[in-house]
Scaffold this active site. Structure first.
Site, PDB file in Angstrom:
ATOM      1  N   ARG A 256       0.835  -1.211   0.000  1.00 22.64           N
ATOM      2  CA  ARG A 256       0.000   0.000   0.000  1.00 22.64           C
ATOM      3  C   ARG A 256       0.867   1.257   0.000  1.00 22.64           C
ATOM      4  O   ARG A 256       0.590   2.227  -0.716  1.00 22.64           O
ATOM      5  CB  ARG A 256      -0.926   0.019   1.233  1.00 22.64           C
ATOM      6  CG  ARG A 256      -2.123  -0.897   1.111  1.00 22.64           C
ATOM      7  CD  ARG A 256      -3.020  -0.797   2.315  1.00 22.64           C
ATOM      8  NE  ARG A 256      -3.581   0.549   2.490  1.00 22.64           N
ATOM      9  CZ  ARG A 256      -4.140   0.949   3.643  1.00 22.64           C
ATOM     10  NH1 ARG A 256      -4.172   0.125   4.697  1.00 22.64           N
ATOM     11  NH2 ARG A 256      -4.636   2.161   3.752  1.00 22.64           N
TER      12      ARG A 256
ATOM     13  N   GLN B 182      -9.752  10.689   8.015  1.00 21.29           N
ATOM     14  CA  GLN B 182      -9.602   9.275   8.353  1.00 21.29           C
ATOM     15  C   GLN B 182      -8.461   8.664   7.535  1.00 21.29           C
ATOM     16  O   GLN B 182      -8.042   7.554   7.781  1.00 21.29           O
ATOM     17  CB  GLN B 182     -10.904   8.531   8.048  1.00 21.29           C
ATOM     18  CG  GLN B 182     -12.087   9.015   8.845  1.00 21.29           C
ATOM     19  CD  GLN B 182     -13.400   8.457   8.309  1.00 21.29           C
ATOM     20  OE1 GLN B 182     -13.805   7.352   8.647  1.00 21.29           O
ATOM     21  NE2 GLN B 182     -14.045   9.207   7.434  1.00 21.29           N
TER      22      GLN B 182
ATOM     23  N   ASP C   8      -2.913   8.544   4.096  1.00 24.28           N
ATOM     24  CA  ASP C   8      -2.073   8.663   2.894  1.00 24.28           C
ATOM     25  C   ASP C   8      -1.225   9.933   2.837  1.00 24.28           C
ATOM     26  O   ASP C   8      -0.371  10.059   1.954  1.00 24.28           O
ATOM     27  CB  ASP C   8      -2.947   8.560   1.636  1.00 24.28           C
ATOM     28  CG  ASP C   8      -4.063   9.594   1.575  1.00 24.28           C
ATOM     29  OD1 ASP C   8      -5.140   9.288   0.989  1.00 24.28           O
ATOM     30  OD2 ASP C   8      -3.889  10.716   2.115  1.00 24.28           O
TER      31      ASP C   8
ATOM     32  N   HIS D  49      -6.741   8.422  12.062  1.00 28.90           N
ATOM     33  CA  HIS D  49      -6.314   7.020  11.969  1.00 28.90           C
ATOM     34  C   HIS D  49      -4.809   6.879  11.749  1.00 28.90           C
ATOM     35  O   HIS D  49      -4.332   5.819  11.316  1.00 28.90           O
ATOM     36  CB  HIS D  49      -7.093   6.313  10.851  1.00 28.90           C
ATOM     37  CG  HIS D  49      -8.564   6.244  11.138  1.00 28.90           C
ATOM     38  ND1 HIS D  49      -9.496   6.025  10.159  1.00 28.90           N
ATOM     39  CD2 HIS D  49      -9.265   6.361  12.283  1.00 28.90           C
ATOM     40  CE1 HIS D  49     -10.704   6.018  10.689  1.00 28.90           C
ATOM     41  NE2 HIS D  49     -10.595   6.223  11.986  1.00 28.90           N
TER      42      HIS D  49
ATOM     43  N   CYS E   6      13.096  -1.331  16.474  1.00 27.30           N
ATOM     44  CA  CYS E   6      13.259  -0.044  17.160  1.00 27.30           C
ATOM     45  C   CYS E   6      14.729   0.177  17.530  1.00 27.30           C
ATOM     46  O   CYS E   6      15.338  -0.695  18.160  1.00 27.30           O
ATOM     47  CB  CYS E   6      12.395  -0.043  18.418  1.00 27.30           C
ATOM     48  SG  CYS E   6      12.652   1.395  19.465  1.00 27.30           S
TER      49      CYS E   6
ATOM     50  N   CYS F 188      14.825   0.205  21.717  1.00 20.97           N
ATOM     51  CA  CYS F 188      14.631  -0.987  22.562  1.00 20.97           C
ATOM     52  C   CYS F 188      14.613  -2.286  21.764  1.00 20.97           C
ATOM     53  O   CYS F 188      14.339  -3.341  22.346  1.00 20.97           O
ATOM     54  CB  CYS F 188      13.318  -0.833  23.334  1.00 20.97           C
ATOM     55  SG  CYS F 188      11.875  -1.129  22.299  1.00 20.97           S
TER      56      CYS F 188
ATOM     57  N   THR G 292     -16.623   9.824   2.486  1.00 23.31           N
ATOM     58  CA  THR G 292     -16.592   8.774   3.502  1.00 23.31           C
ATOM     59  C   THR G 292     -17.917   8.011   3.501  1.00 23.31           C
ATOM     60  O   THR G 292     -18.978   8.609   3.301  1.00 23.31           O
ATOM     61  CB  THR G 292     -16.292   9.314   4.914  1.00 23.31           C
ATOM     62  OG1 THR G 292     -16.282   8.221   5.833  1.00 23.31           O
ATOM     63  CG2 THR G 292     -17.309  10.355   5.361  1.00 23.31           C
ATOM     64  N   SER G 293     -17.845   6.707   3.741  1.00 17.12           N
ATOM     65  CA  SER G 293     -19.064   5.891   3.822  1.00 17.12           C
ATOM     66  C   SER G 293     -19.736   6.076   5.175  1.00 17.12           C
ATOM     67  O   SER G 293     -20.840   5.601   5.388  1.00 17.12           O
ATOM     68  CB  SER G 293     -18.696   4.418   3.621  1.00 17.12           C
ATOM     69  OG  SER G 293     -17.749   4.010   4.606  1.00 17.12           O
TER      70      SER G 293
ATOM     71  N   ASN H  61     -20.399  13.304  -1.994  1.00 19.66           N
ATOM     72  CA  ASN H  61     -20.238  11.863  -2.206  1.00 19.66           C
ATOM     73  C   ASN H  61     -21.133  11.446  -3.371  1.00 19.66           C
ATOM     74  O   ASN H  61     -22.284  11.890  -3.428  1.00 19.66           O
ATOM     75  CB  ASN H  61     -20.665  11.108  -0.928  1.00 19.66           C
ATOM     76  CG  ASN H  61     -20.204   9.664  -0.916  1.00 19.66           C
ATOM     77  OD1 ASN H  61     -20.318   8.968  -1.905  1.00 19.66           O
ATOM     78  ND2 ASN H  61     -19.716   9.224   0.225  1.00 19.66           N
TER      79      ASN H  61
HETATM   80  N1  APR Z   1     -15.314  11.649  -4.400  1.00 21.60           N
HETATM   81  C1  APR Z   1     -16.104  11.634  -3.290  1.00 21.60           C
HETATM   82  N2  APR Z   1     -16.509  10.492  -2.678  1.00 21.60           N
HETATM   83  C2  APR Z   1     -16.117   9.327  -3.225  1.00 21.60           C
HETATM   84  C3  APR Z   1     -15.320   9.261  -4.408  1.00 21.60           C
HETATM   85  C4  APR Z   1     -14.909  10.498  -4.985  1.00 21.60           C
HETATM   86  N3  APR Z   1     -14.141  10.533  -6.072  1.00 21.60           N
HETATM   87  N4  APR Z   1     -15.092   7.948  -4.713  1.00 21.60           N
HETATM   88  C5  APR Z   1     -15.735   7.217  -3.757  1.00 21.60           C
HETATM   89  N5  APR Z   1     -16.351   8.038  -2.873  1.00 21.60           N
HETATM   90  C6  APR Z   1     -17.109   7.682  -1.673  1.00 21.60           C
HETATM   91  C7  APR Z   1     -17.816   6.333  -1.729  1.00 21.60           C
HETATM   92  O1  APR Z   1     -19.125   6.467  -2.259  1.00 21.60           O
HETATM   93  C8  APR Z   1     -17.844   5.936  -0.251  1.00 21.60           C
HETATM   94  O2  APR Z   1     -19.009   6.449   0.378  1.00 21.60           O
HETATM   95  O3  APR Z   1     -16.167   7.577  -0.628  1.00 21.60           O
HETATM   96  C9  APR Z   1     -16.610   6.634   0.333  1.00 21.60           C
HETATM   97  C10 APR Z   1     -15.439   5.722   0.681  1.00 21.60           C
HETATM   98  O4  APR Z   1     -15.842   4.905   1.739  1.00 21.60           O
HETATM   99  P1  APR Z   1     -14.836   3.839   2.390  1.00 21.60           P
HETATM  100  O5  APR Z   1     -14.137   3.109   1.338  1.00 21.60           O
HETATM  101  O6  APR Z   1     -15.644   3.076   3.384  1.00 21.60           O
HETATM  102  O7  APR Z   1     -13.751   4.736   3.127  1.00 21.60           O
HETATM  103  P2  APR Z   1     -13.822   5.509   4.523  1.00 21.60           P
HETATM  104  O8  APR Z   1     -15.199   6.007   4.794  1.00 21.60           O
HETATM  105  O9  APR Z   1     -12.746   6.496   4.535  1.00 21.60           O
HETATM  106  O10 APR Z   1     -13.482   4.341   5.566  1.00 21.60           O
HETATM  107  C11 APR Z   1     -13.377   4.651   6.912  1.00 21.60           C
HETATM  108  O11 APR Z   1     -12.565   2.468   7.464  1.00 21.60           O
HETATM  109  O12 APR Z   1     -11.328   0.749   6.703  1.00 21.60           O
HETATM  110  C12 APR Z   1     -11.357   1.744   7.626  1.00 21.60           C
HETATM  111  O13 APR Z   1      -9.565   2.886   8.684  1.00 21.60           O
HETATM  112  C13 APR Z   1     -10.198   2.718   7.455  1.00 21.60           C
HETATM  113  O14 APR Z   1     -10.231   5.126   7.519  1.00 21.60           O
HETATM  114  C14 APR Z   1     -10.894   3.999   7.020  1.00 21.60           C
HETATM  115  C15 APR Z   1     -12.281   3.848   7.593  1.00 21.60           C
END
Ligand code: APR
Length: 264
Positions: free
Chosen positions: A73, A104, A107, A132, A164, A167, A205-206, A230
């Site tokens: 990654r 969250q 990167d 995170h 490390c 330690c 974010t989802s 989104n």
């Molecule tokens: N622009 C805006 N939104 C987007 C785009 C885009 N180009 N592409 C995808 N999305 C939306 C998707 O529709 C989805 O709702 O971004 C969201 C990504 O959701 P996830 O993949 O679940 O990512 P995230 O919400 O950041 O996950 C939260 O889960 O796995 C853990 O620690 C990890 O920080 C992460 C956390």
């Protein structure tokens, strides 16, 4: 793209009228930079089991496997650059309003956009609160040693894994794994600024992972407005004053332009 012009208008009006703005971003804001999301179509969790790669138990069971996956990654993200969405948020945060970017994402792309946009100026207002952690930082599993680290990690054998220098404990990625708590100072600052905000921009974010997904609720419960960016609906959609159904790399620059055309 067929973005709803009226929604864009209402969103920029809400932001223009606000003094304090918080942003909660997720993997979607980096999707247009080439960083895979987690739960999208080709999301990481569609192809990999989080319980085998992103938990403290997984690292105890097979640290070489976990490091191999994180190294993959890191290699992928190392070649990615901020997109217009990151830059638009950096411009907003470096502008006259008080803005706090809470992410969250691990990167480092918000930070890269902040530093590039600030140029010789001070990037601090646009540096994100990383809920995170960061995939380009390592920390010791035994002591408090923690440093930035971008080089490839040798993972041929468990003996090759980084140790490390203080330690000799095993180093791990400085990210928050499932089942782990967030840094209490970081998450309490996130809730504090969200509660004080008139607007919270919820970008890419989802909204399924807590406590991060609860941060915008603090704005909502304090009487503030949520603006969701989104392509699809999320559990926060019912609370959103405005939902902009598009990709953040396209929508955020338009939102900034709309704001600027208002002279704010
Ligand atoms: N622009 C805006 N939104 C987007 C785009 C885009 N180009 N592409 C995808 N999305 C939306 C998707 O529709 C989805 O709702 O971004 C969201 C990504 O959701 P996830 O993949 O679940 O990512 P995230 O919400 O950041 O996950 C939260 O889960 O796995 C853990 O620690 C990890 O920080 C992460 C956390």
């Amino acid at each position: 793209m067929g973005l709803d012009a009226d929604a864009l208008n209402r969103a920029s009006a809400l932001i223009s009228q606000s003094d304090i703005i918080s942003v909660l971003s997720g993997a979607g804001v980096s999707a247009e930079s080439g960083v895979p999301t987690f739960r999208g179509e080709d999301g990481l969790w569609k192809n990999y089991a989080p319980e085998e790669l992103a938990t403290p138990g997984a690292f105890r069971r097979d640290s070489r496997l976990v490091w191999e996956w994180y190294d993959w990654r890191r290699g992928l993200i190392r070649d990615c650059h901020p997109n217009p969405g990151h830059y638009a948020l950096a411009r907003l945060a470096l502008g006259p309003k008080r803005v706090r970017i809470v992410t969250q994402n691990v990167d480092g792309l918000h930070e890269a956009a902040a530093r590039k946009t600030a140029g010789d100026g001070d990037p601090t207002p646009a540096l994100p609160l990383e809920l995170h952690g960061s995939i380009f930082r390592v920390k010791c599993t035994s002591c408090t040693y923690k440093v930035p680290h971008r080089e490839p990690i040798p993972t041929e054998t468990a003996e090759d894994l980084p140790r490390c220098p203080v330690c000799a404990g095993l180093l791990r990625p400085d990210v928050v794994w499932f089942g782990e708590s967030l840094d209490p100072e970081v998450i309490s600052e996130a809730f504090e600024v969200a509660q004080a905000s008139q607007v919270c921009l919820v970008v890419g974010t989802s909204a399924l992972v807590h406590p991060a997904a609860s941060v915008p609720m603090a704005t909502h419960q304090a009487g503030g407005s949520l603006i969701e960016i989104n392509p699809t609906e999320t559990p926060l959609t019912p609370m959103a004053e405005v939902s902009l159904r598009g990709t953040s790399g396209k929508v955020l620059p338009l939102l900034l332009d709309e704001m600027n055309s208002r002279g704010t």
